[in-house]
Design an enzyme around this catalytic site. Sequence first.
Site, mmCIF file in Angstrom:
data_model
loop_
_atom_site.group_PDB
_atom_site.id
_atom_site.type_symbol
_atom_site.label_atom_id
_atom_site.label_comp_id
_atom_site.label_asym_id
_atom_site.label_seq_id
_atom_site.Cartn_x
_atom_site.Cartn_y
_atom_site.Cartn_z
ATOM 1 N N TYR A 107 -14.374 -29.862 -9.327
ATOM 2 C CA TYR A 107 -13.972 -28.761 -8.817
ATOM 3 C C TYR A 107 -14.917 -28.310 -8.134
ATOM 4 O O TYR A 107 -14.579 -27.616 -7.045
ATOM 5 C CB TYR A 107 -13.141 -27.860 -9.844
ATOM 6 C CG TYR A 107 -11.934 -28.366 -10.154
ATOM 7 C CD1 TYR A 107 -10.804 -28.612 -9.322
ATOM 8 C CD2 TYR A 107 -11.622 -28.969 -11.517
ATOM 9 C CE1 TYR A 107 -9.528 -29.162 -9.799
ATOM 10 C CE2 TYR A 107 -10.097 -29.416 -12.097
ATOM 11 C CZ TYR A 107 -9.381 -29.589 -10.957
ATOM 12 O OH TYR A 107 -8.123 -29.902 -11.388
ATOM 13 N N GLU A 208 -12.665 -49.224 -34.611
ATOM 14 C CA GLU A 208 -12.237 -48.951 -33.183
ATOM 15 C C GLU A 208 -11.107 -47.821 -33.081
ATOM 16 O O GLU A 208 -11.087 -46.842 -32.295
ATOM 17 C CB GLU A 208 -11.435 -50.005 -32.630
ATOM 18 C CG GLU A 208 -10.637 -49.797 -31.393
ATOM 19 C CD GLU A 208 -9.665 -51.150 -31.048
ATOM 20 O OE1 GLU A 208 -8.918 -51.079 -30.131
ATOM 21 O OE2 GLU A 208 -9.746 -52.339 -31.454
ATOM 22 N N ASP A 260 -9.307 -54.471 -33.236
ATOM 23 C CA ASP A 260 -7.970 -55.262 -33.001
ATOM 24 C C ASP A 260 -8.821 -56.731 -32.733
ATOM 25 O O ASP A 260 -9.725 -56.843 -32.133
ATOM 26 C CB ASP A 260 -7.259 -54.815 -32.192
ATOM 27 C CG ASP A 260 -6.381 -53.425 -32.475
ATOM 28 O OD1 ASP A 260 -6.502 -53.228 -33.590
ATOM 29 O OD2 ASP A 260 -5.757 -53.029 -31.464
#
Length: 389
Positions: A107, A208, A260
């Site tokens: 910004y 994870e 996973d």
Amino acid sequence: MSGEMFGDEVDIKARLRAAEVMYKKFHRLISDVIKGRPPKLEIPKRTLSNTIFDPERGILVIGEEKLEREFLNVGESRRFMQTLLMASIIYQSLIENEYPTIRDLYYKGKHTIVYRDYSGRKREENTWDEQKESDSVIQDIEVYTGLFREDMLILSKEKGKVVGNMRIRSGGDVIDLSKLGHGAYAIEPTPDLIEFLDVDAEFVLVVEKDAVFQQLHRAGFWKKYKALLVTGSGQPDRATRRFVRRLHEELKLPVYIITDSDPYGWYIYSVYKVGSITLSYESERLATPKAKFLGVQMTDIFGYRGKKPYLSEAERKKFMIKATDKDIKRAKELLNYSWIGKNRRWNVEIRLFLKHLVKLEIEAIASKGLKFFAYQYIPEKIETGDWID
């Protein structure tokens, strides 16, 4: 410096060092102008083609290819301007005792430049349009200066968490990571400013997912097995990766990782272990080459050469998820990465995936019972050395 500096001594030293490095690196451009040379920046290329796997160190590193950004080159002038604009904002933040976020920098630098072209027509050009553009400029400044954004006290959203029998010092305060109730310590975006005071742990377990982290935390896993429990809440941020690297490097703790059982989980492990392609210039401080992949492995599901599966046939039917075309494509991409494709164990894992075309989330193992997951699956795999290195 502008005004009196505040903050603890560690912050002040980091600020002074970063400001000095930036001043010296960019002051060279002024020397070029004075000597009548067109100002230009030479920046290492952050591309896949310039990313190399160093087998001796076991990490991804940036190659020797460089690109030149010249002020007088029409094709490079915009990026040249963006780099100097961002550098000036960061330098000003350093000397003004500020702690900007990467969003703040976006910004602060975003505005429209109005000018006239050679034909006299009025033109408008934004300094940058989206944050990913300004983020890329910050990365260019990192590789050009040799400073990382954490060194420049640029903050980002906290993502990682840790809990365990350990005390640290941060911002002058001593924090006991074993006395946070059901909560955990949020790993700060400047992990190098954390001082390790004392630790009573035998290994680091990185999971994870935040939900699995919370389950193991509440089950008292880290207390029973003298572990430091860490999560990156999905794809880990730089702070979490650096914190894990420090735990291994400075405290000599082995690191085990659970994700996973799918191509995206495997890549998360790869990011912890060897680094990422986009941040290969940071692998030396972010990657943990000796991190071991504990699971969830395809061989945990289907078994392999005498290894018994942890799931029965009925459980496999209940918990397995059909792989998508995107999953399959990603798996084949992983095989093309030398640090994965040339690893015999990873070849077995990924080819089992491509044979069965199914995947499994960590929660499926936990669904057999939290006690099974925390007190049998994890410790058994560590004790028997059932991991991929």
